[in-house]
Design an enzyme around this catalytic site. Structure first.
Site, PDB file in Angstrom:
ATOM      1  N   GLU A   1       0.837  -1.207   0.000  1.00  0.00           N
ATOM      2  CA  GLU A   1       0.000   0.000   0.000  1.00  0.00           C
ATOM      3  C   GLU A   1       0.870   1.255   0.000  1.00  0.00           C
ATOM      4  OE1 GLU A   1      -1.753   2.743   3.253  1.00  0.00           O
ATOM      5  OE2 GLU A   1      -2.481   0.697   3.566  1.00  0.00           O
ATOM      6  N   HIS A   2       1.915   1.261   0.817  1.00  0.00           N
ATOM      7  CA  HIS A   2       2.833   2.395   0.857  1.00  0.00           C
ATOM      8  C   HIS A   2       3.583   2.549  -0.464  1.00  0.00           C
ATOM      9  CE1 HIS A   2       3.263   3.555   5.303  1.00  0.00           C
ATOM     10  NE2 HIS A   2       2.253   2.699   5.256  1.00  0.00           N
TER      11      HIS A   2
ATOM     12  N   GLU B   1       5.690   3.296  11.903  1.00  0.00           N
ATOM     13  CA  GLU B   1       4.239   3.150  12.065  1.00  0.00           C
ATOM     14  C   GLU B   1       3.908   2.040  13.051  1.00  0.00           C
ATOM     15  OE1 GLU B   1       0.206   2.607   9.307  1.00  0.00           O
ATOM     16  OE2 GLU B   1       2.190   2.716   8.367  1.00  0.00           O
TER      17      GLU B   1
END
Length: 457
Positions: free
Chosen positions: A80-81, A157
């Site tokens: 996703e990143h 994160e």
């Protein structure tokens, strides 16, 4: 050949005798939902909302952390990143600056069963949003240097999430009931698995899961369905991503799985000011028709300031600031839980009250007035939650990925309104009648943890 349908439904009648708020019909504004399937199995679903000046455009991939092997845990979120880090036509700066230049918003999120990439822009800038998001999904480079640079961001994160025990305790609860399974592992992965992911492994994961039959395109706002279909089709054709002939869309996940036995206790000792707990048990899958009754039950128990648990724990005794219920419905199973955060010395009292309330509702259900109030709360929050194009886009995508069809707001509200106290008593007996499991994060030693284990009997 394209297959296009217009999705409309009859207005339901409220089972409790009052009007059900719903969609405006196609000729009156919101509610013009249309779906097209392109030859390669790519689905495009739009909802027209004339009168607004914004559009939210998204692409959903039917891939989540449950599709990962243990060694690939975290790959879906890592990817996703990386899709924001550049394509064959654009650099990462090109992507972000183009959206910033028109005042738009762009983001993505990963769950256990699907991933979504979206952009919210002015209606005039929709062609730009379509071009950028489609380019990211079809033509990401996944450069080795970007994989290494983003690894540090993802590790930060993970560290940020672990610094928030009110969030982490839900991951612990999933592991308590689901064990070391794809659904039981964290979406972000772990420090170890993220450090061991290589560029080649992530790139293979991308090529395997980001194919048109596994994707759903959604747009909501001031849109023309035909214009969206043409623009998306052109973008995918340009990338050579519609070369799958007569491939059909991948069907929604189904099945049934038994969760780990209840009565488990998991305690993670952390030097926090509060103890954070989730007390719960297996719930219902998203395909179970009883989920409507469970949603009303969860609202009555801990869905607002007038709910039983809020009143008993916070208002009457002042034992906690935050307490609520939550449900998670996956394709083949589900979770039901009660979260509370309180001072460690108050945890036994909070746990005792929660156990008593769950047991009481399991035996007696809830009354007519509680049922009406919970239905009203769910009805209002559902409608208010769909007052922006982003929420509408989210509903379109999740419905298509999870169920393969669109349940209109009218239908959804009708299902909620039709729930009866007898329905709630049945689901309360089946779900809350089981021995609960407990997950806790806080400054508890082994002796205190053992006492908590005894309290779940």
């Amino acid at each position: 050949m394209r297959r296009t349908t217009r999705i409309t439904t009859a207005r339901p009648t409220s089972a409790v005798g009052r009007a059900v708020p719903g969609q405006r019909r196609a000729d009156g504004g919101r509610g013009a939902v249309r779906k097209t399937v392109l030859p390669g199995g790519l689905r495009i679903v739009t909802e027209a909302v004339p009168g607004v000046r914004s559009v939210t455009f998204g692409i959903w991939a039917r891939v989540g952390s449950r599709d990962e092997t243990p060694a690939l845990n975290g790959a879906t979120h890592y990817l996703e990143h990386l899709l924001f880090k550049g394509t064959e036509r654009r650099s990462a700066l090109d992507i972000s600056s183009a959206v910033d230049a028109v005042g738009g918003e762009m983001n993505a999120f990963t769950t256990k069963e699907f991933t979504c990439y979206y952009a919210r822009v002015l209606d005039a800038d929709l062609p730009l949003a379509i071009d950028i998001v489609c380019d990211m999904l079809t033509s990401s480079v996944i450069a080795a240097e970007e994989v290494e640079a983003e690894r540090g961001v993802i590790l930060e994160e993970i560290a940020m999430t672990e610094d928030d025990p009110s969030d982490t305790v839900h991951d612990l609860f999933a592991t308590t009931l689901l064990g070391d399974s794809p659904l039981g592992r964290p979406v972000l992965g772990t420090v170890q698995t993220v450090n061991e992911l290589t560029r080649d492994r992530v790139a293979r994961f991308y090529r395997r899961h980001y194919q048109p039959p596994r994707l759903v395109v959604t747009a909501a706002g001031n849109v023309s369905h035909d214009a969206v279909v043409d623009a998306v089709g052109a973008a995918f054709e340009r990338a050579g991503a519609l070369s799958h002939g007569d491939a059909e869309p991948v069907a929604p996940r189904t099945g049934h799985r038994a969760l780990r036995s209840t009565g488990r206790v998991e305690v993670l000792e952390r030097p926090t000011e509060q103890a954070h707990m989730v007390l719960g048990m297996p719930g219902l899958s998203r395909h179970d028709e009883r989920r409507w009754a469970l949603g009303v039950l969860a609202t009555a128990l801990g869905g607002g300031m007038s709910s039983r648990l809020f009143q008993e724990v916070r208002e009457k005794r002042g034992l906690a600031y935050s307490i609520y219920t939550h449900t998670s419905g996956f394709a083949d199973c589900g979770l039901f839980g009660v979260y509370a955060g309180c001072r460690p010395d108050r945890l036994p009292d909070v746990l005792k009250i929660c156990r008593e309330q769950l047991a009481d509702v399991a035996e007696h259900g809830i009354g007519d007035e509680e049922t009406r109030r919970a239905i009203g709360q769910l009805t209002g929050s559902t409608v208010l939650g769909l007052e922006d194009t982003g929420s509408l886009m989210h509903r379109l995508g999740k419905s298509e990925v999870c169920w393969g069809r669109q349940l209109s707001v009218d239908d959804l509200l009708g299902r909620i309104a039709a729930v009866t106290p007898d329905d709630i008593r049945g689901v309360a007996r089946d779900i809350l009648g089981r021995r609960p499991s407990l997950s806790v994060i806080g400054p508890l030693d082994d002796r205190q943890a053992a006492r908590l284990s005894d309290a779940t009997v």
